[in-house]
Design a protein around this motif. Structure first.
Motif, mmCIF file in Angstrom:
data_model
loop_
_atom_site.group_PDB
_atom_site.id
_atom_site.type_symbol
_atom_site.label_atom_id
_atom_site.label_comp_id
_atom_site.label_asym_id
_atom_site.label_seq_id
_atom_site.Cartn_x
_atom_site.Cartn_y
_atom_site.Cartn_z
ATOM 1 N N ILE A 196 0.834 -1.206 0.000
ATOM 2 C CA ILE A 196 0.000 0.000 0.000
ATOM 3 C C ILE A 196 0.865 1.250 0.000
ATOM 4 N N ASN A 197 2.028 1.175 0.641
ATOM 5 C CA ASN A 197 2.956 2.302 0.646
ATOM 6 C C ASN A 197 3.353 2.668 -0.776
ATOM 7 N N ALA A 198 3.732 1.658 -1.567
ATOM 8 C CA ALA A 198 4.146 1.903 -2.950
ATOM 9 C C ALA A 198 2.989 2.450 -3.782
ATOM 10 N N MET A 199 1.793 1.873 -3.612
ATOM 11 C CA MET A 199 0.627 2.339 -4.361
ATOM 12 C C MET A 199 0.269 3.771 -3.976
ATOM 13 N N THR A 200 0.406 4.092 -2.688
ATOM 14 C CA THR A 200 0.100 5.449 -2.218
ATOM 15 C C THR A 200 1.025 6.465 -2.858
ATOM 16 N N GLU A 201 2.312 6.135 -2.946
ATOM 17 C CA GLU A 201 3.267 7.078 -3.535
ATOM 18 C C GLU A 201 2.935 7.364 -4.995
ATOM 19 N N ILE A 235 -4.697 15.496 4.117
ATOM 20 C CA ILE A 235 -5.572 14.316 4.077
ATOM 21 C C ILE A 235 -4.787 13.067 4.473
ATOM 22 N N ALA A 236 -3.559 12.962 3.986
ATOM 23 C CA ALA A 236 -2.736 11.789 4.297
ATOM 24 C C ALA A 236 -2.477 11.686 5.802
ATOM 25 N N VAL A 237 -2.124 12.801 6.425
ATOM 26 C CA VAL A 237 -1.868 12.790 7.868
ATOM 27 C C VAL A 237 -3.153 12.474 8.637
ATOM 28 N N ALA A 240 2.732 7.783 3.408
ATOM 29 C CA ALA A 240 3.779 7.826 2.387
ATOM 30 C C ALA A 240 3.603 9.013 1.451
ATOM 31 N N ALA A 241 2.368 9.523 1.337
ATOM 32 C CA ALA A 241 2.125 10.678 0.475
ATOM 33 C C ALA A 241 2.945 11.883 0.912
ATOM 34 N N GLY A 295 6.532 10.287 -6.967
ATOM 35 C CA GLY A 295 5.822 9.112 -6.490
ATOM 36 C C GLY A 295 6.103 7.877 -7.316
ATOM 37 N N LEU A 296 6.081 8.029 -8.643
ATOM 38 C CA LEU A 296 6.324 6.896 -9.528
ATOM 39 C C LEU A 296 7.751 6.386 -9.370
#
Length: 427
Positions: free
Chosen positions: A73-78, A96-98, A128-129, A356-357
């Motif tokens: 999920i960390n990778a997908m979030t980034e 929103i992320a926090v 992660a965002a 992010g990518l």
């Protein structure tokens, strides 16, 4: 490369100058806090895993899913958060992320069973965002040279947080129980949210925000050789670190008498090297990004080559292993600011998407490299084999750095030639 690529370099520079003069610069402290918070939850609760399993009467392997699930999920979030920050702004994405992180931390603390715990645990990965937001905010308000300096300082917090996190989590677990770890994370998140609402200013201009669909943005980046050069350099650099983390115990455990405390102490030399490298990165702002990358990767290769020579020569002292490995951290600390600035400069209006990518691709690539290396590291005390594998991964990172420097130089020459041609035609 086409002429459009050359024009893009000039456009990126103009956009950076405009951003640096028009966008309000967030204070360094809030950006450091956001980057630290983005990595703190990764390992802070690891010392409490046995107690979590006992509380829920769950199999330890099931509880371990909280690690793999979080990473995915960390990778997908980034990937998603970086693109969203380009379209909707850095500030709302971070807030929103926090906020989600706070709710998820409270959910973990109050979870009545393992399923609910795992659900809220993967929700914590929303933090992660903040990694992408912090990096892009620095770039948009400082330009390349100033950003390299500020990202170097932010990287120190990014390295120190996971170093201290397990000790902090272990103390909380022993004193108050494992739920206190997530209560502490919720309180820390709430404090950072309050500070962010006051201190974190929007840095993305509305006019520069992309209007196309997300896939079109990803295609623009993936089609750039410059993006690939910097991303591959990060992936191979991180892969070198992963190989070390996976093989250090096999290679050095016998020379340490089987002491896990000593092993943990000496393994700390690598993150200490990362902090040193990040500090040095703040002093190399006059160098081009490609040149900085080459210097970083050369330092790692030279250190690991020294370690390989010592191991082949039969030197078995513990510092003969961990001393050269410290250059993994130094090289990665130098690489982190330059490589991230490189990917964010490919398309100025897609800086968040690129950050992010590239982060997600780097983690995936590093995991693949470490998995392949693991097939070669099966025998304990095979120090020379470990150094050979480490040097192989580091050499791949050096190759990517040289390619990045070549691409940057070629694009800069083409951009300069184009500017001269336009000035002649205008005259």
């Amino acid at each position: 490369m086409t002429r459009d690529s050359s024009a893009q370099i000039s456009g990126n520079r103009l956009a950076e100058k405009t951003a640096a003069t028009s966008a309000p610069a967030p204070r360094r402290t809030i950006l450091l806090l956001l980057t630290a918070l983005s990595v703190l939850p990764v390992n802070i609760y690891l010392p409490a895993l046995p107690n979590i399993a006992a509380t829920f009467q769950a199999d330890f392997a099931l509880v371990n899913l909280s690690i793999a699930g979080y990473a995915i999920i960390n990778a997908m979030t980034e990937i998603v958060a970086g693109a969203m920050s380009d379209r909707y702004g850095r500030r709302p994405v971070a807030l929103i992320a926090v906020s989600i992180f706070i709710v998820a931390s409270i959910g973990c603390a109050l979870a009545p069973n393992i399923v609910i715990f795992l659900l809220f645990r993967v929700m914590q990965a929303s933090i992660a965002a903040c990694f992408c937001v912090a990096l892009v905010a620095i770039k948009e308000t400082a330009g390349d040279r100033g950003a390299a300096n500020r990202i170097g300082y932010a990287a120190m917090g990014w390295a120190i947080a996971p170093m201290l996190a397990p000790s902090f989590g272990g103390v909380l677990d022993e004193a108050f129980g494992w739920r206190a770890i997530f209560v502490a994370l919720a309180l820390l998140g709430a404090a950072i949210l309050a500070i962010s609402m006051h201190e974190l200013k929007e840095t993305a201009s509305f006019a520069s925000r992309p209007r196309g669909n997300y896939f079109a943005s990803y295609r623009q980046l993936i089609g750039s050789s410059r993006f690939w050069a910097y991303t591959l350099c990060m992936a191979c650099s991180t892969g070198t670190l992963y190989i070390f983390l996976g093989g250090a115990s096999l290679a050095a455990n016998s020379s340490l008498g089987g002491s896990s405390a000593k092993l943990g102490f000496f393994m700390g030399m690598v993150p200490a090297g990362f902090i040193l490298g990040s500090y040095l990165a703040t002093r190399l702002t006059r160098k081009s990004l490609g040149t900085t990358l080459v210097i970083a990767r050369l330092s790692t290769c030279m250190g690991l080559l020294l370690g390989l020579i010592l191991s082949i020569s039969g030197v078995t002292h513990v510092l003969a292993f961990f001393g050269p490995c410290m250059f993994i951290g130094i090289g990665n600390g130098l690489t982190f600011p330059a490589a991230n600035l490189g990917v964010m400069s490919v398309r100025a209006h897609l800086a968040g998407t690129a950050a992010g990518l590239a982060a997600a691709m780097s983690i995936a690539g590093a995991a693949l490299i470490a998995s392949i290396a693991g097939l070669l590291l099966r025998e304990p005390s095979a120090v020379s084999t470990l150094f050979a594998v480490l040097l192989g991964s580091a050499s791949l990172a050096l190759s990517a750095a040289l390619f990045a420097a070549f691409v940057d130089r070629r694009l800069a020459i083409r951009a300069l030639d184009r500017e001269r041609a336009e000035s002649r035609s205008g005259g």
